[in-house]
Each structure stands twice: as structure tokens, then as C-alpha cells.
Motif scaffolding. Structure first.
Motif, PDB file in Angstrom:
ATOM      1  N   GLY A  95      -2.174 -51.158  -4.195  1.00 35.73           N
ATOM      2  CA  GLY A  95      -1.304 -50.154  -4.798  1.00 35.73           C
ATOM      3  C   GLY A  95      -0.392 -50.750  -5.840  1.00 35.73           C
ATOM      4  O   GLY A  95      -0.057 -50.120  -6.825  1.00 35.73           O
ATOM      5  N   ASP A  96       0.067 -52.006  -5.629  1.00 35.81           N
ATOM      6  CA  ASP A  96       0.946 -52.658  -6.594  1.00 35.81           C
ATOM      7  C   ASP A  96       0.230 -52.886  -7.910  1.00 35.81           C
ATOM      8  O   ASP A  96       0.782 -52.651  -8.969  1.00 35.81           O
ATOM      9  N   SER A  97      -1.011 -53.355  -7.848  1.00 37.35           N
ATOM     10  CA  SER A  97      -1.740 -53.608  -9.089  1.00 37.35           C
ATOM     11  C   SER A  97      -2.065 -52.309  -9.800  1.00 37.35           C
ATOM     12  O   SER A  97      -2.092 -52.240 -11.012  1.00 37.35           O
ATOM     13  N   ALA A  98      -2.307 -51.245  -9.035  1.00 37.85           N
ATOM     14  CA  ALA A  98      -2.597 -49.954  -9.650  1.00 37.85           C
ATOM     15  C   ALA A  98      -1.386 -49.431 -10.396  1.00 37.85           C
ATOM     16  O   ALA A  98      -1.513 -48.852 -11.460  1.00 37.85           O
ATOM     17  N   LYS A  99      -0.188 -49.630  -9.858  1.00 41.05           N
ATOM     18  CA  LYS A  99       1.017 -49.132 -10.516  1.00 41.05           C
ATOM     19  C   LYS A  99       1.308 -49.871 -11.806  1.00 41.05           C
ATOM     20  O   LYS A  99       1.922 -49.334 -12.699  1.00 41.05           O
ATOM     21  N   SER A 100       0.885 -51.128 -11.908  1.00 41.27           N
ATOM     22  CA  SER A 100       1.171 -51.895 -13.110  1.00 41.27           C
ATOM     23  C   SER A 100       0.085 -51.738 -14.171  1.00 41.27           C
ATOM     24  O   SER A 100       0.258 -52.190 -15.286  1.00 41.27           O
ATOM     25  N   SER A 101      -1.027 -51.101 -13.831  1.00 38.51           N
ATOM     26  CA  SER A 101      -2.102 -50.954 -14.803  1.00 38.51           C
ATOM     27  C   SER A 101      -1.796 -49.808 -15.767  1.00 38.51           C
ATOM     28  O   SER A 101      -0.999 -48.929 -15.481  1.00 38.51           O
ATOM     29  N   SER A 102      -2.456 -49.829 -16.891  1.00 34.89           N
ATOM     30  CA  SER A 102      -2.263 -48.778 -17.877  1.00 34.89           C
ATOM     31  C   SER A 102      -2.988 -47.507 -17.428  1.00 34.89           C
ATOM     32  O   SER A 102      -3.828 -47.541 -16.528  1.00 34.89           O
TER      33      SER A 102
ATOM     34  N   ALA B  48      -6.426 -47.332 -15.152  1.00 34.58           N
ATOM     35  CA  ALA B  48      -6.440 -46.585 -13.897  1.00 34.58           C
ATOM     36  C   ALA B  48      -7.496 -45.490 -13.941  1.00 34.58           C
ATOM     37  O   ALA B  48      -8.230 -45.287 -12.961  1.00 34.58           O
ATOM     38  N   LEU B  49      -7.594 -44.795 -15.067  1.00 30.89           N
ATOM     39  CA  LEU B  49      -8.578 -43.725 -15.203  1.00 30.89           C
ATOM     40  C   LEU B  49     -10.004 -44.276 -15.146  1.00 30.89           C
ATOM     41  O   LEU B  49     -10.877 -43.691 -14.493  1.00 30.89           O
ATOM     42  N   GLN B  50     -10.247 -45.413 -15.805  1.00 33.25           N
ATOM     43  CA  GLN B  50     -11.576 -46.023 -15.765  1.00 33.25           C
ATOM     44  C   GLN B  50     -11.952 -46.436 -14.345  1.00 33.25           C
ATOM     45  O   GLN B  50     -13.080 -46.219 -13.899  1.00 33.25           O
ATOM     46  N   LYS B  51     -11.002 -47.031 -13.618  1.00 29.22           N
ATOM     47  CA  LYS B  51     -11.261 -47.418 -12.230  1.00 29.22           C
ATOM     48  C   LYS B  51     -11.551 -46.188 -11.382  1.00 29.22           C
ATOM     49  O   LYS B  51     -12.457 -46.195 -10.547  1.00 29.22           O
ATOM     50  N   LEU B  52     -10.779 -45.125 -11.611  1.00 28.38           N
ATOM     51  CA  LEU B  52     -10.971 -43.893 -10.858  1.00 28.38           C
ATOM     52  C   LEU B  52     -12.351 -43.304 -11.136  1.00 28.38           C
ATOM     53  O   LEU B  52     -13.059 -42.891 -10.208  1.00 28.38           O
TER      54      LEU B  52
ATOM     55  N   LYS C  39       1.937 -41.500 -14.846  1.00 30.17           N
ATOM     56  CA  LYS C  39       1.946 -41.943 -16.238  1.00 30.17           C
ATOM     57  C   LYS C  39       1.892 -40.754 -17.191  1.00 30.17           C
ATOM     58  O   LYS C  39       2.549 -40.751 -18.230  1.00 30.17           O
ATOM     59  N   LEU C  40       1.125 -39.733 -16.855  1.00 38.05           N
ATOM     60  CA  LEU C  40       1.079 -38.532 -17.681  1.00 38.05           C
ATOM     61  C   LEU C  40       2.430 -37.817 -17.682  1.00 38.05           C
ATOM     62  O   LEU C  40       2.882 -37.334 -18.725  1.00 38.05           O
ATOM     63  N   ALA C  41       3.089 -37.759 -16.528  1.00 38.84           N
ATOM     64  CA  ALA C  41       4.407 -37.132 -16.451  1.00 38.84           C
ATOM     65  C   ALA C  41       5.413 -37.897 -17.300  1.00 38.84           C
ATOM     66  O   ALA C  41       6.246 -37.290 -17.983  1.00 38.84           O
TER      67      ALA C  41
ATOM     68  N   ALA D  87      -5.251 -41.857  -8.775  1.00 35.29           N
ATOM     69  CA  ALA D  87      -4.965 -40.513  -9.288  1.00 35.29           C
ATOM     70  C   ALA D  87      -3.463 -40.291  -9.356  1.00 35.29           C
ATOM     71  O   ALA D  87      -2.958 -39.717 -10.327  1.00 35.29           O
ATOM     72  N   ARG D  88      -2.737 -40.778  -8.353  1.00 36.85           N
ATOM     73  CA  ARG D  88      -1.270 -40.649  -8.352  1.00 36.85           C
ATOM     74  C   ARG D  88      -0.668 -41.429  -9.517  1.00 36.85           C
ATOM     75  O   ARG D  88       0.239 -40.953 -10.201  1.00 36.85           O
ATOM     76  N   VAL D  89      -1.196 -42.633  -9.770  1.00 39.19           N
ATOM     77  CA  VAL D  89      -0.711 -43.444 -10.891  1.00 39.19           C
ATOM     78  C   VAL D  89      -0.947 -42.705 -12.205  1.00 39.19           C
ATOM     79  O   VAL D  89      -0.057 -42.634 -13.052  1.00 39.19           O
TER      80      VAL D  89
END
Length: 86
Positions: free
Chosen positions: A8-15, A19-23, A57-59, A51-53
Motif C-alpha cells: 500500500g505504501d508503494s502504491a500511494k507514492s506511485s503516479s 497505478a492505473l497501468q498496474k490496475l 489522485k483524481l480528486a 483504485a483508491r490511489v
């Protein structure tokens, strides 16, 4: 000694794009239907975090866009956020 990073930590720091590509990759893997149940659950949990990340980021981006205003010279600038307005 540094402590290991959580998924979760690495996901929060990603762009957002990362994040979208990983998802998208997780969705493709899950749709293939060839993973054992335990792996599917782990992928689902990771996808939920990503998805939460993306939503966060969109918000953030939407808030910045709402704060943009033009100055007298016609240049866009970020106006300070006044939380009392909302």
C-alpha cells in the motif's frame, strides 16, 4: 536499518499513470481465469488499493483545477484554497 515498504505504501507514492497501468494489468490477469483463489484474492486486494490511489489522485487534480484562476495578465495561477467556502 530501514523497514520494508508495504504494498500500500508503494502504491500511494506511485503516479496516477503507474497505478492505473498496474490496475489494468491486475484486471487482465484476473479476467484470464487461470489463477488460484488465494492469488485472485490477493490481486483483488491490491487492485482495490490501486483504485483508491487513482481516486485520490483524481480528486487532488480536480481540486487543483478548481483552484486555478486567471490573473490580470491572463496567466493561470493557483489560488489559495479556502475551505470555508465548501
Amino acid at each position: 536499518m530501514s523497514k520494508p515498504a508495504k504494498a500500500g505504501d508503494s502504491a500511494k507514492s506511485s503516479s496516477f499513470q503507474e497505478a492505473l497501468q498496474k490496475l489494468e494489468s491486475i484486471v487482465e490477469t484476473m479476467e484470464a481465469g487461470e489463477l488460484p483463489l488465494e492469488t485472485l484474492i490477493a490481486r483483488y486486494e491490491e487492485g482495490t488499493r490501486l483504485a483508491r490511489v487513482c481516486q485520490e489522485k483524481l480528486a487532488e487534480a480536480e481540486l487543483k483545477i478548481q483552484q486555478l484562476e486567471k490573473n490580470a495578465a491572463g496567466e493561470l495561477k493557483l489560488k489559495p484554497l479556502d475551505l470555508a467556502e465548501e
